[in-house]
Design an enzyme around this catalytic site. Sequence first.
Site, short mmCIF file in Angstrom:
data_model
loop_
_atom_site.label_atom_id
_atom_site.label_comp_id
_atom_site.label_asym_id
_atom_site.label_seq_id
_atom_site.Cartn_x
_atom_site.Cartn_y
_atom_site.Cartn_z
N GLY A 26 3.26 -1.88 -1.57
CA GLY A 26 3.34 -0.80 -0.37
C GLY A 26 2.13 -0.88 0.71
N GLY A 28 0.15 0.86 4.48
CA GLY A 28 -0.10 2.18 4.55
C GLY A 28 -0.52 2.44 5.36
N GLY A 31 -3.92 0.46 4.38
CA GLY A 31 -3.67 -1.49 4.52
C GLY A 31 -2.47 -1.38 3.42
N VAL A 33 -1.31 -1.99 0.05
CA VAL A 33 -1.82 -2.51 -1.51
C VAL A 33 -0.84 -3.77 -2.32
CG1 VAL A 33 -1.23 -0.80 -3.46
CG2 VAL A 33 -1.79 -0.09 -0.59
N LYS A 50 -6.29 -2.79 -2.46
CA LYS A 50 -6.01 -2.39 -1.54
C LYS A 50 -6.82 -3.03 -0.52
CE LYS A 50 -4.53 2.74 -2.60
NZ LYS A 50 -5.45 3.66 -1.59
N ASP A 145 -4.17 14.85 2.20
CA ASP A 145 -2.21 14.33 2.55
C ASP A 145 -1.89 14.79 1.40
OD1 ASP A 145 -0.36 13.50 3.90
OD2 ASP A 145 -0.66 11.23 3.53
#
Length: 551
Positions: A26, A28, A31, A33, A50, A145
């Site tokens: 992914g 995000g 950065g 991943v 990451k 989060d």
Amino acid sequence: MTPGAMNPLPVGTTVHERYRIVSVVGRGGLGTVYQVTDVLFGKQNVYALKELIDQSEGARRQFELESQWLQSLDHNHIPKVREHFEWAGRLYLVMDFVDGENLEQKLIRAGGGGLPERQLIHWILPICDALSYLHTRLPPILHRDVKPANIIVTPGGHPVLVDLGIAKEHLPGANQTLTFVRKAGTEGYAPPEQYASGGQTGPWSDVYGLGATLFHLLTGRIPPTAVERVALDKRLVRPRDINPMISPRADEAVYRALALRPAERFPSMVAFAEALAASDAPPLASRPPAPRTPVSPPPRTPVSPPPSGPSWASVPSRPSMLSPRTMAGAAGHPLGSAPPLTPPSPASAPSRASSPSPAPSTRTGRMAGVERATGSHALHAPGEIHDAEHGTSAESAAGKGPHRQSRLGRRLVLTGGAICLLAVILGGGLALLAALAPPDRSTPQATVNGYYAALIAQDYNRAWQFAAESRNDVGAQSSFVASLRSEDVQYGRVKSFTVVNVESDTAGHATVRVNVTRAGVPGAPDTTSSFTLVLSQFDGNTWLINSVTAG
């Protein structure tokens, strides 16, 4: 930001001459991943890589700073950060790869109307423990989060808190924070104080995020954002008004966690967890929540290789055979050395922090053997019937033999009985010494053999002595034992095991592959699974298990 920094690397690229990219997981705020394999220390070692997007000088300095404290974290429900480095002008973090399904995906798959409270609390209590662990670091760390998408449950049922991309150190008093991603969190889950530059954040801020997470997962609805509630006076509906199946206590706990004023929320994650654990929903029948504590592997420098296998936070395809951890055991054991932070105007909240220490295992039945050996069935001389009341033989009493023979018979009886008693006492003493002696952990093979032998005997306290955490976190024993016991209930007890392969290096690390057969639960056949154990050598002569993962 350097040109091309936004472009993901192609699959198959080997980063740092070590990590080969398998897929892009992914992209995000931090950065890109990647899922990678370790081509240097074994392709079976899978990690998350990451890549930092922002390559500015300030971001790079902040990356270095935050990488250091991320690497210092060690908790079973937080992915372990292994190392950080720069390669080809880009900055990278190497973390344990967490495979599984996040709670947002589980909610969608369940139809979106809410997840069962019992199962949800079972997953959330370990997350409470992970957040409390972050809050009690020096300085405290806030996640900022917390949401369903950032809680992954592995195929083995192990919940993991992920995405510390906007986590930040919290410096009490000065209200200063450090982060390289400037973001208030996710709308609907972020408390009002995270929207304001001068907002006083603290553990109570993550309490709000977890409360919003539970609200969404229990009702199927995301709560109104803090901005809507403050600026538009939008009312927060009680979870139980949406889903009547929610227990009153869980309803009250979630509603309190979502209070706009920090002082009206739970002051700590421990207090929130206690309120959730007290929920009057009936317990899980097959696998109740069991405490778990972090494992502390040997310290590593950023340039040193990670151990030849994933840690507890890595993802098994079947359940791990070492203990998970939740708040049940952590309540009586300090989760960190930092003093508790206090909300701006703390509301009084009852808090209990007690957990019974595990009682040492006892062994019975030895004295019964002594009593049997010295009871009415004592030894007799051949051909002689002993008179228990007078201590003479029937033959002597009738005058058919010399009295000296009767005395000799009694001596033989007494001598034989004494020898038998002495043998039983010595045998019992040797057995007791063997039980109390430290187990053989001189080689990886001996440690693995001892661990699984203890599981076969269901001697969970002895199995604990083969885990690395037994050296540095003795308060975790009760949670370790509770977890093994619950796994035996859910998956069947361990019947046998076979060590398939043992590999060790000169740096004090070893990887052992084992095939384990469990007795099937009632109505089910026996099952055989493969597990990989990662061990480390302590003090030059003791091998202990750092992790057990399936596959």
